[in-house]
Motif scaffolding. Structure first.
Motif, PDB file in Angstrom:
ATOM      1  N   LEU A   7      16.315  -2.398   3.642  1.00 40.15           N
ATOM      2  CA  LEU A   7      17.115  -1.806   2.528  1.00 40.15           C
ATOM      3  C   LEU A   7      16.125  -0.925   1.743  1.00 40.15           C
ATOM      4  O   LEU A   7      15.235  -1.246   1.234  1.00 40.15           O
ATOM      5  N   GLU A   8      16.877   0.520   1.977  1.00 40.94           N
ATOM      6  CA  GLU A   8      16.035   1.549   1.365  1.00 40.94           C
ATOM      7  C   GLU A   8      16.929   2.115   0.136  1.00 40.94           C
ATOM      8  O   GLU A   8      18.254   2.385   0.319  1.00 40.94           O
ATOM      9  N   PHE A   9      16.343   2.487  -0.988  1.00 43.19           N
ATOM     10  CA  PHE A   9      17.027   3.093  -1.984  1.00 43.19           C
ATOM     11  C   PHE A   9      16.491   4.388  -2.302  1.00 43.19           C
ATOM     12  O   PHE A   9      15.110   4.739  -2.610  1.00 43.19           O
ATOM     13  N   LEU A  10      17.313   5.407  -2.179  1.00 48.33           N
ATOM     14  CA  LEU A  10      17.010   6.895  -2.480  1.00 48.33           C
ATOM     15  C   LEU A  10      17.629   7.407  -3.192  1.00 48.33           C
ATOM     16  O   LEU A  10      18.873   7.180  -3.548  1.00 48.33           O
ATOM     17  N   SER A  11      16.884   8.381  -3.994  1.00 47.86           N
ATOM     18  CA  SER A  11      17.818   9.299  -5.043  1.00 47.86           C
ATOM     19  C   SER A  11      17.441  10.845  -4.946  1.00 47.86           C
ATOM     20  O   SER A  11      16.399  11.256  -4.578  1.00 47.86           O
ATOM     21  N   ARG A  12      18.441  11.706  -5.356  1.00 47.72           N
ATOM     22  CA  ARG A  12      18.015  12.952  -5.595  1.00 47.72           C
ATOM     23  C   ARG A  12      16.711  12.921  -6.707  1.00 47.72           C
ATOM     24  O   ARG A  12      16.181  14.129  -6.680  1.00 47.72           O
ATOM     25  N   ARG A  13      16.983  12.123  -7.590  1.00 46.82           N
ATOM     26  CA  ARG A  13      15.868  12.109  -8.624  1.00 46.82           C
ATOM     27  C   ARG A  13      14.477  11.498  -8.221  1.00 46.82           C
ATOM     28  O   ARG A  13      14.666  10.465  -7.220  1.00 46.82           O
ATOM     29  N   THR A  14      13.526  11.805  -8.991  1.00 52.38           N
ATOM     30  CA  THR A  14      12.391  10.669  -8.608  1.00 52.38           C
ATOM     31  C   THR A  14      12.393   9.460  -9.311  1.00 52.38           C
ATOM     32  O   THR A  14      11.631   8.669  -9.105  1.00 52.38           O
ATOM     33  N   ALA A  15      12.950   9.444 -10.244  1.00 51.85           N
ATOM     34  CA  ALA A  15      13.368   8.001 -11.078  1.00 51.85           C
ATOM     35  C   ALA A  15      14.697   7.909 -11.234  1.00 51.85           C
ATOM     36  O   ALA A  15      15.473   8.734 -11.572  1.00 51.85           O
ATOM     37  N   VAL A  16      15.008   6.618 -11.483  1.00 55.12           N
ATOM     38  CA  VAL A  16      16.316   6.086 -11.786  1.00 55.12           C
ATOM     39  C   VAL A  16      16.372   5.122 -13.070  1.00 55.12           C
ATOM     40  O   VAL A  16      15.429   4.808 -13.460  1.00 55.12           O
ATOM     41  N   THR A  17      17.571   4.658 -13.319  1.00 61.14           N
ATOM     42  CA  THR A  17      17.528   4.051 -14.621  1.00 61.14           C
ATOM     43  C   THR A  17      17.213   2.493 -14.170  1.00 61.14           C
ATOM     44  O   THR A  17      17.349   2.167 -13.265  1.00 61.14           O
ATOM     45  N   ASP A  18      17.042   1.809 -15.198  1.00 63.81           N
ATOM     46  CA  ASP A  18      16.908   0.485 -15.226  1.00 63.81           C
ATOM     47  C   ASP A  18      18.115  -0.209 -14.389  1.00 63.81           C
ATOM     48  O   ASP A  18      17.891  -1.087 -13.937  1.00 63.81           O
ATOM     49  N   ALA A  19      19.406   0.016 -15.035  1.00 65.62           N
ATOM     50  CA  ALA A  19      20.430  -0.776 -14.364  1.00 65.62           C
ATOM     51  C   ALA A  19      20.689  -0.130 -12.907  1.00 65.62           C
ATOM     52  O   ALA A  19      21.111  -1.183 -12.338  1.00 65.62           O
ATOM     53  N   GLU A  20      20.183   1.010 -12.569  1.00 66.62           N
ATOM     54  CA  GLU A  20      20.401   1.262 -11.223  1.00 66.62           C
ATOM     55  C   GLU A  20      19.447   0.381 -10.151  1.00 66.62           C
ATOM     56  O   GLU A  20      19.673   0.023  -9.156  1.00 66.62           O
ATOM     57  N   LEU A  21      18.192   0.212 -10.964  1.00 63.44           N
ATOM     58  CA  LEU A  21      17.146  -0.510 -10.222  1.00 63.44           C
ATOM     59  C   LEU A  21      17.694  -1.908 -10.235  1.00 63.44           C
ATOM     60  O   LEU A  21      17.328  -2.640  -9.035  1.00 63.44           O
ATOM     61  N   PHE A  40       0.926  -1.237  -0.023  1.00 65.91           N
ATOM     62  CA  PHE A  40      -0.140  -0.136   0.300  1.00 65.91           C
ATOM     63  C   PHE A  40       0.654   1.430  -0.109  1.00 65.91           C
ATOM     64  O   PHE A  40       0.359   2.417  -0.261  1.00 65.91           O
ATOM     65  N   ALA A  41       1.936   1.173   0.037  1.00 66.12           N
ATOM     66  CA  ALA A  41       2.857   2.181   0.129  1.00 66.12           C
ATOM     67  C   ALA A  41       3.119   3.021  -1.345  1.00 66.12           C
ATOM     68  O   ALA A  41       2.901   2.484  -2.083  1.00 66.12           O
ATOM     69  N   GLU A  42       3.097   4.275  -1.147  1.00 67.95           N
ATOM     70  CA  GLU A  42       2.896   5.332  -2.253  1.00 67.95           C
ATOM     71  C   GLU A  42       4.507   5.957  -1.924  1.00 67.95           C
ATOM     72  O   GLU A  42       5.179   5.984  -1.099  1.00 67.95           O
ATOM     73  N   PRO A  43       4.934   6.970  -3.204  1.00 74.10           N
ATOM     74  CA  PRO A  43       6.199   7.360  -2.977  1.00 74.10           C
ATOM     75  C   PRO A  43       6.075   8.434  -1.827  1.00 74.10           C
ATOM     76  O   PRO A  43       5.232   9.012  -1.360  1.00 74.10           O
ATOM     77  N   GLY A  44       7.475   8.610  -1.552  1.00 78.84           N
ATOM     78  CA  GLY A  44       7.742   9.513  -0.255  1.00 78.84           C
ATOM     79  C   GLY A  44       9.093   9.994  -0.504  1.00 78.84           C
ATOM     80  O   GLY A  44       9.956   9.780  -1.607  1.00 78.84           O
ATOM     81  N   ARG A  47      13.158  -9.876   1.471  1.00 80.89           N
ATOM     82  CA  ARG A  47      11.974 -10.093   0.641  1.00 80.89           C
ATOM     83  C   ARG A  47      11.992  -9.192  -0.680  1.00 80.89           C
ATOM     84  O   ARG A  47      12.543  -8.314  -0.882  1.00 80.89           O
ATOM     85  N   LYS A  48      11.167  -9.615  -1.716  1.00 78.20           N
ATOM     86  CA  LYS A  48      11.135  -8.945  -2.962  1.00 78.20           C
ATOM     87  C   LYS A  48      10.957  -7.316  -2.704  1.00 78.20           C
ATOM     88  O   LYS A  48      10.162  -6.983  -2.023  1.00 78.20           O
ATOM     89  N   SER A  49      11.757  -6.695  -3.683  1.00 79.53           N
ATOM     90  CA  SER A  49      11.879  -5.315  -3.256  1.00 79.53           C
ATOM     91  C   SER A  49      10.516  -4.553  -3.743  1.00 79.53           C
ATOM     92  O   SER A  49       9.675  -5.070  -4.790  1.00 79.53           O
ATOM     93  N   LYS A  50      10.156  -3.532  -3.066  1.00 78.30           N
ATOM     94  CA  LYS A  50       8.925  -2.620  -3.782  1.00 78.30           C
ATOM     95  C   LYS A  50       9.464  -1.493  -4.314  1.00 78.30           C
ATOM     96  O   LYS A  50      10.235  -0.618  -3.637  1.00 78.30           O
ATOM     97  N   ILE A  51       9.157  -1.211  -5.540  1.00 82.13           N
ATOM     98  CA  ILE A  51       9.621  -0.158  -6.113  1.00 82.13           C
ATOM     99  C   ILE A  51       8.399   0.782  -6.451  1.00 82.13           C
ATOM    100  O   ILE A  51       7.488   0.313  -6.952  1.00 82.13           O
ATOM    101  N   LEU A  52       8.668   2.208  -6.086  1.00 87.64           N
ATOM    102  CA  LEU A  52       7.752   3.123  -6.145  1.00 87.64           C
ATOM    103  C   LEU A  52       7.603   3.697  -7.382  1.00 87.64           C
ATOM    104  O   LEU A  52       8.383   3.935  -8.175  1.00 87.64           O
ATOM    105  N   ASP A  53       6.348   4.268  -7.640  1.00 89.96           N
ATOM    106  CA  ASP A  53       5.997   4.847  -8.978  1.00 89.96           C
ATOM    107  C   ASP A  53       6.528   6.110  -8.887  1.00 89.96           C
ATOM    108  O   ASP A  53       5.895   6.727  -8.110  1.00 89.96           O
ATOM    109  N   PRO A  54       7.261   6.683  -9.916  1.00 90.21           N
ATOM    110  CA  PRO A  54       7.883   7.958  -9.739  1.00 90.21           C
ATOM    111  C   PRO A  54       6.992   8.944 -10.436  1.00 90.21           C
ATOM    112  O   PRO A  54       7.217  10.148 -10.313  1.00 90.21           O
TER     113      PRO A  54
END
Length: 184
Positions: A138-152, A63-67, A165-172
């Motif tokens: 484990l948290e993945f943060l960026s200065r950008r709202t979206a990152v590249t596929d390679a970074e993901l 249920f998490a949304e971008p933050g 557990r499987k990572s949750k990737i947030l919708d940028p």
């Protein structure tokens, strides 16, 4: 002439085996980085993805949304204030906490430890938290709202390496919470 071609193929094949592999092995991906001062951590960081070993955390992830996270310095050189701006069920919440830097690790108010892990993303943070009991995140943060596929993909490999557990990737493209007053 044909013998020369076979020899050349064998030589090129052996040379390709000797080349160094890309930095994708678990040892390098889960290695904490040295924190040389906190200035580069200050400011806004957008949540890109996260993972946990906790069942409840995996349910919350559905249920998490971008933050986003804002890190602020204090008068004490080893103390930072973090403000999390999180959205769930279309409701924004702000959580403020302190992190103290000790021996290249951050200690939070709830006695969790946070290490920054290696990443090839130039404007990203990968935070590995261990908490009371066997809790790990484990948290993945960026200065950008979206990152590249390679970074993901690199982040997903880190999740795998840490047996989370499987990572949750947030919708940028989803709307982020605005700055608001803090709640505990």
């Amino acid at each position: 002439m044909m013998e020369f071609v076979h020899v050349a193929i064998v030589v090129f094949s052996l040379l390709s085996l000797g080349q160094s592999a890309p930095v994708t092995n678990c040892e390098s991906l889960t290695k904490p980085i040295k924190i040389n001062g906190t200035d580069q951590l200050l400011g806004r960081w957008n949540y890109v993805g996260w993972s946990t070993n906790m069942v409840l955390g995996s349910i919350v992830a559905l249920f998490a949304e971008p933050g986003w996270l804002h890190i602020t310095a204090t008068d004490q050189h080893d103390l930072l204030i973090t403000s999390d701006y999180l959205k769930m069920f279309d409701t924004c919440e702000t959580m403020i906490s302190n992190m103290t830097l000790k021996n290249n690790t951050f200690i939070t108010g709830n006695k969790s430890t946070v290490s920054l892990l290696t990443t090839t993303c130039p404007d990203c943070l990968v935070q590995y938290s261990t908490g009371p009991g066997s809790e790990r995140h484990l948290e993945f943060l960026s200065r950008r709202t979206a990152v590249t596929d390679a970074e993901l993909e690199e982040f997903k490999k880190q999740v795998e390496c840490l047996n989370l557990r499987k990572s949750k990737i947030l919708d940028p493209k989803r709307e982020l919470c605005p700055v608001q007053s803090a709640t505990d």
